[in-house]
Each structure stands twice: as structure tokens, then as C-alpha cells.
Scaffold this active site. Structure first.
Site, short mmCIF file in Angstrom:
data_model
loop_
_atom_site.label_atom_id
_atom_site.label_comp_id
_atom_site.label_asym_id
_atom_site.label_seq_id
_atom_site.Cartn_x
_atom_site.Cartn_y
_atom_site.Cartn_z
N ASN A 169 -3.58 6.56 -0.75
CA ASN A 169 -3.06 6.70 0.62
C ASN A 169 -2.43 8.06 0.87
OD1 ASN A 169 -4.00 4.43 1.88
ND2 ASN A 169 -2.31 3.15 1.19
N GLU A 190 -4.97 0.27 -7.88
CA GLU A 190 -3.90 1.15 -8.35
C GLU A 190 -2.82 0.25 -8.95
OE1 GLU A 190 -3.88 5.01 -5.36
OE2 GLU A 190 -2.92 3.19 -4.63
N HIS A 202 -2.39 -2.49 -6.16
CA HIS A 202 -2.85 -2.12 -4.83
C HIS A 202 -4.38 -2.16 -4.77
CE1 HIS A 202 -3.31 1.11 -1.52
NE2 HIS A 202 -3.27 -0.10 -0.99
N SER A 236 0.82 -1.22 0.00
CA SER A 236 0.00 0.00 0.00
C SER A 236 0.85 1.25 0.00
CB SER A 236 -0.95 0.03 1.19
OG SER A 236 -0.56 -0.84 2.19
#
Ligand code: CAA
Length: 392
Positions: free
Chosen positions: A190, A151, A139, A118
């Protein structure tokens, strides 16, 4: 039948394995202990049961999906003839490199090797493999079965062909892939989530708001599906902490680890999975009182997320469209930060950031030069028909 392998049977691993089996792969789930694998298969059975109950999967198909799923503790045997391997072990660079070292040796030279990291560097992870061009980031978002985003992240050595294969694979798994142009820490989603989390942690640590006050505002005023602290508990505080540490290392003061998060992790309170975290989950989902929603100003999370989106644009990590799509599909926000900034007015976002920066001297509020540049040019958002987007 083509074979796929998922290494690591935790919350993400078993969900990814379920998706691969649903996409028609013979899917092997690998972990270090049989008990972990048994638990993971039970979670897959529960999830498939839910999908059948909701009419999203037919009962006969759910049975076939389970038949396509196998488990083992022997990684080398499992991956030998795999077409695809997805790694989903805990977020620790050394551990991931160890796993990729083994994968590099045990797989066929054309096997796709994906990491579900991540936040860590795809380039670094890929260095553990002799042919690093076949390593790519994929991800997924928690819960992977329900969240529509993947992702796809290219490391320095990832070939275009491998990135294209990962994009196709994500589509085959029923997901929308977004290509992240640069291997930056935290990728897109994130980066935005951590900026929000840094702001709300600061608010709580300064005693300006309680956890419930923040979450009530985030849920009922900003309209996000979960409160910020509730979401951290949901994904696991160990996971949130590991991501935060990587982000702090990469971005310094702008992504400071929340001391309260660190304390809870040290006490073994990891959120929903251990029954305790920011909330007590032993009694079910937290009850966040609606009446507290006015006691924290949600503009503060708006402006830090618009600011972080500006940094992503400045670094050429993604387009405004991709940032917004990623946030909407990865976290169920109704609007992405670029759309939001344009709607609020970039001049107002900038002046609020300056005000907060002046008051608190925290890096998180320091305006991104790109935002200053846009405002300087009179690109203020919808009202001037030009902001992150161009409006006709
Ligand atoms: N498989 C199948 N069904 C599942 C499931 C799964 N894995 N998980 C939950 N469900 C079910 C629920 O049990 C529920 O069924 P019931 O109605 O029978 O109870 C149903 O799906 C829908 O759940 P909800 O009623 O709670 O519906 P919701 O609209 O609130 O959706 C949610 C739930 C999708 C999780 C939503 O709350 C949401 O989008 N939350 C935000 C999640 C998020 O931001 N995730 C990303 C985190 S960041 C990350 O993952 C990246 C990282 O690197 C850590």
C-alpha cells in the site's frame, strides 16, 4: 479437524474464510447480521464454481469446502476452541481494538490472532489483548482467492514463533508470505500503491489529465492489470479512503488524500460494489479507450513508486527482493519498483523527480535521500551493474 474463524464477512473476510476452508480447516465466518453471512456464502459458492469451471478445484472438493464452512453471529461461541482467528472488519482502529479485546478474552491463550488490516498499527491493535505476542498482521490482497501474496507483519510484541506460524499458515493457504520487518503504515504494497495514486490524483486535480486518460496510460503503456482509478473502484472507495486517511496521518503531504476520492465516498459512491465510483459499474467493467494512452506520461508513476521503494529501503522495512516480490504478487505488476528503477536508471529517476519537485513543489516528488546517495555513489542501476541490486 482444526478450527479457524474469520471475523467480518465482507469482500476480504469471505475470501479468507474460503481459503482457510480450502486449506482443510473447519471454518466459521462471523458477522453481525445473518443477511451479510448469507450474501458472503453465496459469494463463496460463486467463487468455488469459477474455480471448478477453470479446473483449479474438483467438484467433489468444492462440495467438501462448502461443508467445512459455517456461519454465526455469535463471536464468543465461535472462537472458544479455534486454533486460528483472522479479523477482517472495516479499517477502523477503535473497532479493531474492540474486536481484539473480545477475542483476547474468549479464545484459548495459544490461539493465533491475525488482523487483515491494510494499514493500521499491529502494535496498537495488539495492545487490546492481554498476551499481545500472539497478535500478527496477515494482509491479504483483493481478490484474496486469486492474489498470491500475504504480507505478514510483526508488531512490536509479536513473537517470532507467532510470525513463523502466520508464514506457515499463509503457505498452507496456497499463498506466498513476505515478512514485513517493521510495523509501518501501509506496510509494503500500500505504500507503493498510494504513492502512485497520489500522483495520478494530483494530475487529475490539476486538470492535466482525465481519469480515463490516466487509466489508459496505466493499463496500456505501463502494462498494469487495471487502471489506477479502476483499481480503487474495484477494491472499494471506502476501503481506499480509509487507507489514504491512515497514510496521510503517517506521511503528511507525501500521501495527501485525493479530494475527488473523499467527495465520492461522502456521496456514497463506493465503486464497483455500489455501481458508481470513479466509473459507472452498472454497465460492467469500465471500457478504457486505448487511444488515450499517450496523453499521460507514465514515467511519473514510475518515478514516484521507485522513490517510495527507496523510502521503504531507507526505513529497513524490506529488502529490494521482498519489495519487488510483494508488488508483483500483490498487484500483478510485471516488474517491481526496484527492478524498474534499476532498468530505467536511478540517475534519470532522480533527475525526473527533481524536475517535478521544482515545478509542482509537492512532497510526493521530493527525492528520498537514499536514492540521492545511490546516485552520488554511481550506483545507477543495470547500466553500472549496481543499483538497488548488484548485477554480475
Ligand atoms: N474467485 C474465483 N474466481 C474469480 C474471483 C474469485 N474471487 N474473482 C474473479 N474471478 C474470476 C473472474 O470471474 C474470471 O473468470 P471468467 O474468465 O470466467 O470471467 C477469472 O477469475 C479471471 O478474471 P479475468 O479474466 O478478469 O482475469 P484477469 O487476468 O484480469 O485477473 C485480476 C483478474 C486477478 C483481479 C487482475 O485484474 C488483477 O490482478 N488486478 C489487480 C488486482 C490488485 O491489484 N489487487 C490488489 C489491490 S490492493 C489490496 O487489495 C490491498 C488493500 O489493502 C486494499
Amino acid at each position: 479437524m482444526e478450527k479457524a474463524v474469520v471475523v467480518g464477512a465482507g469482500a476480504m473476510g469471505h475470501g479468507i474464510a474460503q481459503l482457510l476452508a480450502m486449506a482443510g480447516f473447519e471454518t466459521w465466518l462471523v458477522d453481525v447480521k445473518e443477511e451479510i453471512l448469507d450474501k458472503a456464502l453465496n459469494q463463496v459458492r460463486w467463487s468455488l464454481g469459477k474455480l471448478v469451471e477453470k479446473g483449479r478445484v474438483r467438484e467433489e472438493e468444492a462440495k467438501k469446502v462448502l461443508e467445512r464452512m459455517k456461519t454465526t453471529v455469535n463471536l464468543e461461541d465461535a472462537v472458544r476452541d479455534a486454533k486460528v482467528v483472522v479479523e477482517a472488519v472495516p479499517e477502523n482502529l477503535e473497532l479493531k481494538k474492540q474486536v481484539f479485546g473480545r477475542l483476547g478474552k474468549a479464545t484459548q491463550p495459544n490461539t493465533l490472532l491475525a488482523t487483515n488490516t491494510s494499514s493500521l498499527s499491529i502494535t496498537e491493535i495488539s495492545k487490546a489483548v492481554e498476551k499481545p505476542e500472539r497478535v500478527v498482521g496477515m494482509h491479504f490482497f483483493n481478490p484474496p482467492v486469486l492474489m498470491p501474496l500475504v504480507e505478514v507483519v510483526k508488531g512490536e510484541y509479536t513473537s517470532d514463533e507467532v510470525a513463523g506460524f502466520a508464514m506457515d499458515l499463509a503457505r498452507r493457504m496456497g499463498k506466498t508470505p513476505i515478512l514485513v520487518r517493521k510495523d509501518v503504515r501501509g506496510f509494503i504494497v500500500n505504500r507503493i500503491l498510494i504513492s502512485m495514486f497520489t500522483e495520478v490524483c494530483l494530475a487529475v486535480c490539476r486538470g492535466e489529465a482525465t481519469i480515463e486518460v490516466v487509466d489508459a496510460a496505466v493499463k496500456y503503456k505501463a502494462g498494469l492489470p487495471m487502471g489506477a482509478f479502476e483499481l480503487a473502484d474495484y477494491i472499494g472507495l471506502d476501503v481506499a479512503y480509509n487507507i489514504s486517511k491512515v497514510m496521510e496521518e503517517a506521511y503528511g503531504e507525501r500521501a495527501k488524500v485525493c479530494p475527488e476520492l473523499e467527495k465520492l465516498v461522502k456521496e456514497g459512491k463506493l465503486g464497483q460494489k455500489t455501481g458508481k465510483g470513479f466509473y459507472d459499474w452498472s454497465v460492467g467493467y469500465p471500457r478504457i479507450p486505448f487511444k488515450l494512452a499517450d496523453k499521460y506520461d507514465v514515467w511519473r508513476i514510475y518515478v514516484v513508486s521507485v522513490n517510495e521503494a527507496s523510502w521503504l529501503l531507507k526505513e529497513d522495512v524490506a529488502t529490494p527482493q521482498d519489495i519487488d516480490t510483494a508488488i508483483k504478487l500483490g498487484t500483478s505488476w510485471v516488474q517491481g519498483p526496484c527492478e524498474l528503477g534499476d532498468e530505467l536508471g536511478l540517475d534519470l529517476v532522480l533527475s525526473r523527480l527533481r524536475e517535478l519537485h521544482m515545478k509542482y513543489k509537492e512532497e510526493i516528488y521530493k527525492p528520498c535521500p537514499l536514492l540521492e546517495e545511490y546516485v552520488g555513489r554511481g550506483w545507477l542501476g543495470r547500466k553500472t551493474k549496481r543499483g538497488f541490486y548488484i548485477y554480475e
